[in-house]
Design an enzyme around this catalytic site. Structure first.
Site: not given
Ligand code: ARG
Length: 566
Positions: A127, A130, A133
Site C-alpha cells: 500500500k 502516504h 504515515h
Molecule cells: N499498519 C497499521 C496501519 O497502517 C499501523 C500499525 C500500528 N501498530 C500496531 N502495533 N498496531 O494502520
C-alpha cells in the site's frame, strides 16, 4: 549549571520552619514577564500555618532574605515574593555548561539504560506510504532520539502491516491482471492499481472475494505459491519504504511486523482461554469488554483466522519477553484509540502487570483538500513525492539566492526534507490538519529552513571571526537584555527535552528551538559581534557558539540535519 530554583528553595526553607526545600520548589512559579522577576513564590498556601495574610508573609520573607550572590533583588509584590536572578551568574553558569558539553548539552542519564520500545511508522506493505504515515514516522523518530538522548536504550520497531486478508485480494488481482515486470519497475503504484481494480471488480463479481479468502487461507497454511508471492510483495514494498527512510535518516532495530507473530498466536489464544476471558459468539471467539464500557474485541474469526488485534497482543507479550521493556510505546493515529484501549485491557485481564507500561501515543488525522485520503479510491499523496517536491523547491531557492553554495544538492536535501519534518513536528501532535502543498512548500515564517538558516548564520559568524572560542571571558559583558533572553532559553533546553519525553510531545522542542532562533536573530541584529573591542567580541562569540550547538542538538532530536552553510 546553577539551579536557581533550588537555590530559592534552600534560601526560603532555611528561613521558614516546617517548609521543606521540596515543598518550596513545588510552589515556585515563573512570572508572566521578567519585570516581575525570574521566579516568584506565591504565599497563599502559607497563610494558614502563619496565621497571617499572604501579603504580609511575602513582605516579611522578602525583608529577611534581601539579596545574595545568586539574586540581585528579592522583593514582594502583593502576595508574591519575586526573585531577580543575578544575570552575570546566570550567563556564566549556562554558557560554561554549554561550552563544556557542546552538542551534548541537555543530555542526561535519567534513562539508566532502561529499554524503551518506540514503535512507529509501521506502514502496510503493498500500500502507498502516504502523507498519513508521515506523522507516525517523524513523531516516532523524534521520540526515539529523545529517549536515547536522555539515557534510555531506545529500540526502534517497525510493526509492518505484512499480514491479513488483503494479501488474498492482492494475490487474486495479481493472478488475474498483474504483470511481474511492470510491478517490479514501479511496485507500490502498480500494486495499488491492482488493489483498486480488485475492489471495483469485486463489486460486480462476488466470487472474487471468496477466491481472496481462499488464497489468504492458503497463505496461512504455507502454500508454496502463496508464500512466494507474499514474500515478493513484501520485498518490493520494503525497497520503496527504505528509500523514504533513507531520505529521513531513519534506521529501525527491528522490522518484526504482523506476519512475524503468525506462529505466536496459538499460545496467546491458549492463555486467554485458560484465563477464561474468551467467549464464543456465532462461531467466533471474542473477549467481552462490556464491563469496561467497550465493545467486544474479536480475537478469532469463525473461519479460524486471527486478527490485527490478536497479533498486537502476541507482539506485546513477545516484546516483554524479548526486551523486558520499561516502556512500550506505540505511535499510532488517534483513529485507533479504541483498538489500543481494548487490547491494553486484555493484557491487564491476562494479569500482566506491565499492561501499564504500554503507551499509545496518538496523533490527529491528516486530510487532503479534496477530502479524506482513501487508498481504495486512489486518493493519496505519496510521502516520497512530498519529500522530493520539497527538495526540488529548495534547489530552486538556492539557485536564486546562493548559486555558488558548496554541496548544493546535499544542502537542498537537508533543507527540503527538514522543512517537511519540522512542519510536521511544529504543532501539538493531537491536532488534525489538512495537508496543503502550498504550506508545505512555503518556507516563510516559523519553519525548519528558518531555524536551519539561523544555525548556518551563527556558523558563518564563527567562521569569519577566526578566533578560538573560550569560556574564559568577561561575563559582565553579556548582561544586556538581548543576550540574557537568549541565555534564558538555552538554560531551559534540558527541561524542555525532559518535558517532551514525559509527554511524548516533540513539538515542545520544535517550539523551543524556534524561540531560540528568534531571540538569537534579535541579538544578532542589535548587538554587533565582530567588533574591535576584543573582550566584547570574545564574549559575544561564546554566545553565538552556544546557540549554534544548542540549535544543532535540537534539530538533531527532531531528526533534522543542521547544514553548516546555506
Ligand atoms: N499498519 C497499521 C496501519 O497502517 C499501523 C500499525 C500500528 N501498530 C500496531 N502495533 N498496531 O494502520
Amino acid at each position: 549549571m546553577i539551579n536557581f530554583k533550588s537555590e530559592i528553595a534552600k534560601l526560603v526553607s532555611s528561613q521558614v520552619e516546617n517548609l521543606s526545600q521540596k515543598e518550596v520548589e513545588e510552589l515556585i512559579e515563573i512570572p508572566p514577564n521578567f519585570d516581575m522577576g525570574d521566579y516568584a513564590m506565591p504565599c497563599f498556601k502559607l497563610a494558614k500555618a502563619f496565621r497571617k495574610s499572604p501579603n504580609i508573609i511575602a513582605e516579611e520573607l522578602a525583608g529577611i532574605m534581601k539579596e545574595n550572590k545568586f539574586f540581585e533583588k528579592i522583593e514582594n509584590a502583593g502576595p508574591y515574593v519575586n526573585f531577580f536572578i543575578n544575570k552575570e551568574k546566570l550567563v556564566e553558569s549556562v554558557l560554561k555548561e554549554v561550552f563544556a558539553k557542546k552538542e551534548k548539552f541537555g543530555s542526561t542519564n535519567i534513562g539508566e539504560d532502561k529499554n524503551v520500545i518506540v514503535e512507529f511508522s509501521s506502514p502496510n506493505i503493498a500500500k502507498p506510504f502516504h502523507i498519513g504515515h508521515i506523522r507516525t514516522t517523524v513523531i516516532g523518530h523524534a521520540l526515539y532520539n529523545i529517549y536515547k538522548f536522555l539515557g534510555f536504550n531506545a529500540i526502534a520497531v517497525n510493526h509492518l502491516g505484512d499480514y491479513g486478508t488483503q494479501f488474498g485480494k492482492l494475490i487474486v488481482a495479481y493472478k488475474e491482471w498483474g504483470d511481474r515486470e511492470t510491478i517490479e519497475c514501479n511496485p507500490i503504484p502498480e500494486l495499488l492499481k491492482l488493489y483498486i481494480k480488485f475492489h471495483e471488480e469485486a463489486e460486480k463479481n462476488q466470487d472474487l472475494d471468496d477466491q481472496a479468502r481462499n488464497w489468504f487461507t492458503k497463505l496461512e497454511n504455507e502454500n508454496e505459491e502463496a508464500v512466494e508471492l507474499w514474500k515478493w510483495i513484501r520485498e518490493v514494498s520494503l525497497k520503496e519504504f527504505n528509500r523514504v527512510y533513507n531520505m529521513l535518516n531513519i534506521k529501525f532495530d527491528s522490522f518484526a511486523g504482523e506476519s512475524f507473530y503468525s506462529d505466536k498466536m496459538p499460545r496467546v489464544l491458549d492463555m486467554m482461554e485458560k484465563k477464561g476471558i474468551l467467549t464464543k459468539s456465532q462461531g467466533a471467539e471474542i473477549v467481552d469488554l462490556e464491563p469496561y464500557d467497550m465493545p467486544p474485541a474479536l480475537i478469532k474469526k469463525s473461519d479460524g483466522s486471527t486478527l490485527y488485534i490478536t497479533r498486537d497482543i502476541a507482539a506485546a507479550v513477545y516484546r516483554k519477553e524479548t526486551y523486558n521493556f520499561y516502556k512500550n510505546i506505540y505511535v499510532v493515529g488517534a483513529q485507533q484509540n479504541l483498538h489500543f484501549q481494548q487490547w491494553f485491557k486484555i493484557i491487564e485481564l491476562l494479569d500482566y502487570e506491565w499492561a501499564q507500561d504500554c503507551i499509545h501515543v496518538p496523533f490527529g488525522m491528516v486530510s487532503l483538500e479534496e477530502g479524506t485520503m482513501s487508498t481504495r479510491k486512489g486518493r493519496v499523496v505519496f510521502l516520497e513525492d512530498v519529500l522530493n517536491k520539497a527538495v526540488e523547491q529548495t534547489k530552486k531557492i538556492i539557485e536564486e539566492r546562493n548559486p555558488n553554495l558548496e554541496n548544493k544538492e546535499k544542502v537542498a536535501e537537508q533543507v527540503g526534507v527538514g522543512a517537511v519534518v519540522f512542519q510536521e513536528l511544529y504543532h501539538n501532535r493531537i491536532k488534525d490538519y489538512e495537508f496543503s502543498w502550498e504550506r508545505t512548500l512555503s518556507f516563510q515564517g516559523e519553519t525548519g529552513p528558518y531555524v536551519q538558516y539561523t544555525h548556518a548564520r551563527a556558523n558563518s559568524v564563527l567562521d569569519k571571526a577566526e578566533l578560538n572560542i573560550t569560556d574564559d571571558i568577561d561575563y559582565s559583558l553579556l548582561v544586556n537584555d538581548e543576550s540574557v533572553e537568549v541565555v534564558r532559553l538555552l538554560e531551559s533546553l534540558p527541561d524542555v527535552v525532559i518535558n517532551a519525553m514525559e509527554k511524548n510531545e516533540p513539538s515542545y522542542i520544535t517550539r523551543h528551538i524556534t524561540d531560540i532562533a528568534q531571540a538569537f536573530n534579535k541579538f544578532y541584529h542589535d548587538c554587533p559581534i565582530l567588533v574591535d573591542d576584543e573582550e566584547l567580541k570574545k564574549a559575544r562569540l561564546l554566545l553565538v557558539y552556544s546557540v549554534k550547538n544548542v540549535i544543532k542538538t535540537g534539530l538533531g532530536l527532531l531528526g533534522m540535519e543542521a547544514p553548516e552553510k546555506m
